[in-house]
Each structure stands twice: as C-alpha cells, then as structure tokens.
Scaffold this motif. Structure first.
Motif, PDB file in Angstrom:
ATOM      1  N   LYS A   1       0.308 -48.235 -84.991  1.00 62.09           N
ATOM      2  CA  LYS A   1       1.730 -48.587 -85.055  1.00 62.09           C
ATOM      3  C   LYS A   1       2.600 -47.335 -85.163  1.00 62.09           C
TER       4      LYS A   1
ATOM      5  N   ARG B   1       2.565 -45.539 -81.811  1.00 60.60           N
ATOM      6  CA  ARG B   1       3.215 -46.323 -80.759  1.00 60.60           C
ATOM      7  C   ARG B   1       4.727 -46.425 -80.949  1.00 60.60           C
ATOM      8  N   GLU B   2       5.156 -46.676 -82.173  1.00 61.12           N
ATOM      9  CA  GLU B   2       6.563 -46.965 -82.421  1.00 61.12           C
ATOM     10  C   GLU B   2       7.354 -45.787 -82.975  1.00 61.12           C
ATOM     11  N   ASN B   3       6.672 -44.863 -83.638  1.00 63.41           N
ATOM     12  CA  ASN B   3       7.375 -43.771 -84.315  1.00 63.41           C
ATOM     13  C   ASN B   3       7.019 -42.394 -83.781  1.00 63.41           C
TER      14      ASN B   3
ATOM     15  N   GLU C   1      12.883 -50.173 -91.691  1.00 62.56           N
ATOM     16  CA  GLU C   1      12.875 -49.698 -90.304  1.00 62.56           C
ATOM     17  C   GLU C   1      13.267 -50.786 -89.304  1.00 62.56           C
ATOM     18  N   TYR C   2      12.749 -51.992 -89.464  1.00 61.31           N
ATOM     19  CA  TYR C   2      12.978 -53.054 -88.480  1.00 61.31           C
ATOM     20  C   TYR C   2      14.324 -53.757 -88.668  1.00 61.31           C
TER      21      TYR C   2
ATOM     22  N   ARG D   1       6.786 -58.900 -81.980  1.00 60.13           N
ATOM     23  CA  ARG D   1       7.939 -58.547 -82.803  1.00 60.13           C
ATOM     24  C   ARG D   1       9.097 -59.522 -82.569  1.00 60.13           C
TER      25      ARG D   1
END
Length: 404
Positions: free
Chosen positions: A87, A90-92, A215-216, A293
C-alpha cells in the motif's frame, strides 16, 4: 453508599503529572448531561459515523470461521505487513519492507512505541501546533520535552519551515505533525513539506514522525508523504491505520513504517507491553488494504460536503473566525472574541469556559482548544449528519447571542 478512600500517594509521579485527555473528559461530561435527560449534540469525538464497509466485516467473519484465534507475531502477521508495504509503495511512493512495519493496537500505540524507542530523559520533540491531544502526553511519558511550534490561523494553522528551523537545538530528537491535521483540518502541501524537510535534513539526530491517519479524508492539497523526500528517506516514521478512512475505530489497528532499527525497537517494546494486535482485526485489515476504495471515497465526499456546510454556517455566527478544513473531519474556529463576556453572572475567560458554556446552554459538546495547544480555539467534529450540524450551529448561534 460507602466510599473507599483513594491513596494517591502510592502512584508514580509520571501518572500524577499526566493530564487526562480533554476530548475524553468532555465526552464524559456530555454523557452525564445526557443521563440527566438533556438532548446533547456531540461534536467532540473524532469518530466516523459510518459503518465499516461490508466486505471488511465479511473478512472478519471468515477469519473467525477459519479459526484464526491464536497469538500473532508481535509486529503483525506476515500477510498484513506485506499488504501495508505494498500500500505504501502503491499509494504513497514510499519504500518500506515488511520487516520495517510494526502493527499496533491503534495509531496512538504506534506513536507511543516510537517515542519510547527514540527518547531519553530531556530529549526534545518539536510538535507543530495545533496538535493532536496525545502527542505531548506521549512525549512526556517517554521522559522527553515537548517543544511547541505554532501554526497561525493566518497560515491555515500550518507552521513554516522557518518556524521549525528556529526551534531546532542540539537536543532535538524528533519532529511530529499530522497531515491532514487533527484538529484543524489543514493539509501540508508538497512544497511546504519539502521546505520543512530541507531545514531538518542537516540534523542527522532528528527523526520525523509523520501522522497520516487522516490520509483518505482529504479534500484539499493532494496527499504528500514527507518520507518521499530523498534527504529524509531513511529518517521518517510514517504512522497510519484503518480507524478513520475505513471507519474502523473500534477494530483498533494502527501501524508504524520506520527505519529498520526503530521498527525493531518498537517490536521489542510492544513485546513487553501488549504483544500482537487482535488476530481477527489483522486478517480483516489485509482485505481492507488490498480491496476496493469505493466506500472510502464515498465517505470522503460526504465529509467534504459536511465540511463546507459547517464552515458556511459558522461564518454566519458573529465572533467565530474559521479556516477552511481541507481534510479530516474537524473545524477549528478561533472564539477568543467571546472571552471576557458574561452570562448569568459568569465570565468566560478561556476556551474551557466557552466549551462548558456551549455544553450547558446550547447542549452542544465541543472540545476546548487548550487540549490541542491553541487556547483561542475550540474543535467541532463534523463526523455527523448534516441535520445535526445545522441544528448544532443554530443552537450555538442562539446561545452566544445571550452573551454580553
């Protein structure tokens, strides 16, 4: 009813000097008034009002059916640490191996592990204010010294790189901040974080602790992790978890992604305190991190709409000065214009007095800004329905009109 005397002399100086979390103290007072029959609107606790997505619930049920009842490794089960590592990449765009991940019973424990691993008595930790209530308490518990660097409302409550630079000494061991921020809803931009990184980089003894639990829940600047800055890449601990973005507060799962030496130290500390986090939660978390998500994005849209609503309503209340929340689910107005005003023979002298006035007269529970290092402010959570937000602000508007 008989009472039992409490001998506080047996307690440690550590616990005697520790302050109670003011968010929990206000929650207790509101519960007491509720028990007396008052209709209290709670805007004090930072807890999503959404249910945990169904596919995560089903994963927990499957974990039970599959018999995952035993103790887990202290730092977390391998599939979860791998999912977190993936994660973050991939995302950060962050490079943390599974061995650098320590799963804990909430992000609060993750932060406590890190501070206990880093600090010796007298070590300084720069805390960017306004700050989440437990930062200073955790630092003091670890025998460190909090050094507060104020973010002013004129700069959306964000401290600048120059502010941080001025606070660094040879005793500075860490810098901690949250983005999106609890309590202000502010989001540090990539440029702002790169500038802060630039002033920290020449000081190799300093570790940056970046709290990214919200974050989300972000409707401002695109989320940027300070761990991406090359000069600090091996000196950043990234804190995150599932409680806010996935509406999984009671599941109690957070994590720290850290330089290997710090991760191993956190593992060692946690092994002497709680050991591994709940096994069922861990298995559900694997599914959460590897899954869709869609629900997360829907919740984020709802929070953004609520944030705009409460900001527009509070702007109509004379005496409230608000920044625009860009993330999380809080608004943090400056209410110092009400200090010195009176009602029923009482003078409002500070944030605590004003918060208690709102609770007793408007029956709206908020949190005093002193808890966050900002005595001019109060925090309102908009993790609640639009109807309750409108009702709460209307009550507040009527109550403050009584002040003279």
């Amino acid at each position: 009813m008989s009472t039992v005397a409490v001998n506080t002399e047996i307690l440690s100086r550590r616990v005697s000097e520790m302050e109670e979390s003011q968010t929990l103290a206000m929650a207790r007072k509101s519960r007491e008034l509720k028990a007396e029959g008052h209709d209290i609107i709670n805007m004090n606790l930072g807890e999503p009002d959404f249910k945990t997505p169904l596919f995560i619930q089903e994963a927990a049920k499957k974990a039970i059916d599959d018999g995952h009842f035993g103790y887990t490794p202290v730092a977390g089960i391998a599939p979860l640490r791998e999912a977190i590592s993936s994660k973050l990449k991939r995302e950060n765009n962050l490079e943390y191996s599974p061995e650098q991940i320590v799963v804990s019973t909430g992000a609060k424990q993750s932060i406590a592990n890190v501070m206990l691993a880093l600090l010796d008595e007298g070590d300084e930790v720069i805390i960017i204010t306004p700050y989440w209530v437990s930062y200073s308490g955790i630092v003091q518990l670890a025998q460190g010294k909090p050094v507060f660097v104020e973010g002013k409302i004129e700069n959306d409550y964000k401290a600048t790189a120059e502010d941080v630079k001025a606070a660094i000494t040879d005793k500075t061991k860490a810098v901690i901040f949250s983005s999106p921020c609890n309590p202000t809803g502010s989001v540090f931009s990539e440029q702002e974080l790169r500038e802060i990184a630039e002033v920290i980089a020449p000081h190799p003894q300093i570790t940056v602790v970046a709290d990214e639990i919200y974050e989300y829940i972000n409707f401002g600047e695109p989320h940027f992790s300070i761990g991406r800055v090359e000069s600090l890449k091996d000196r950043v601990v990234t804190i995150n978890g599932l409680s806010k973005g996935f509406a999984m507060t009671g599941w109690r799962l957070g994590y720290a992604a850290a330089p290997l030496a710090i991760a191993k130290a956190c593992d060692k500390i946690q092994g002497q305190v709680t050991s591994g986090t709940n096994s069922i939660t861990q298995h559900a978390a694997v599914t959460a991190l590897n899954g869709s998500r869609k629900e997360v994005e829907e919740m984020n849209k709802a929070y953004q709409k609520r944030g705009k609503l409460i900001k527009s309503l509070l702007d109509e209340v004379e005496g409230f000065k608000c920044n625009t929340p860009q993330g999380a689910f809080y608004v943090f107005p400056d209410v110092s214009d009400f200090y010195g005003k009176n009602y029923n023979g009482k003078t409002i002298q500070n944030s605590e007095d004003f918060s208690m006035f709102l609770l007793e007269e408007a029956h709206v529970a908020v949190v005093m800004g002193d808890a966050f290092g900002a005595p001019s402010c109060i925090r309102l959570s908009f993790a609640t329905s639009e109807d309750l937000i409108q009702n709460a602000v209307e009550r507040i508007k009527k109550a403050v009109a009584k002040l003279s």
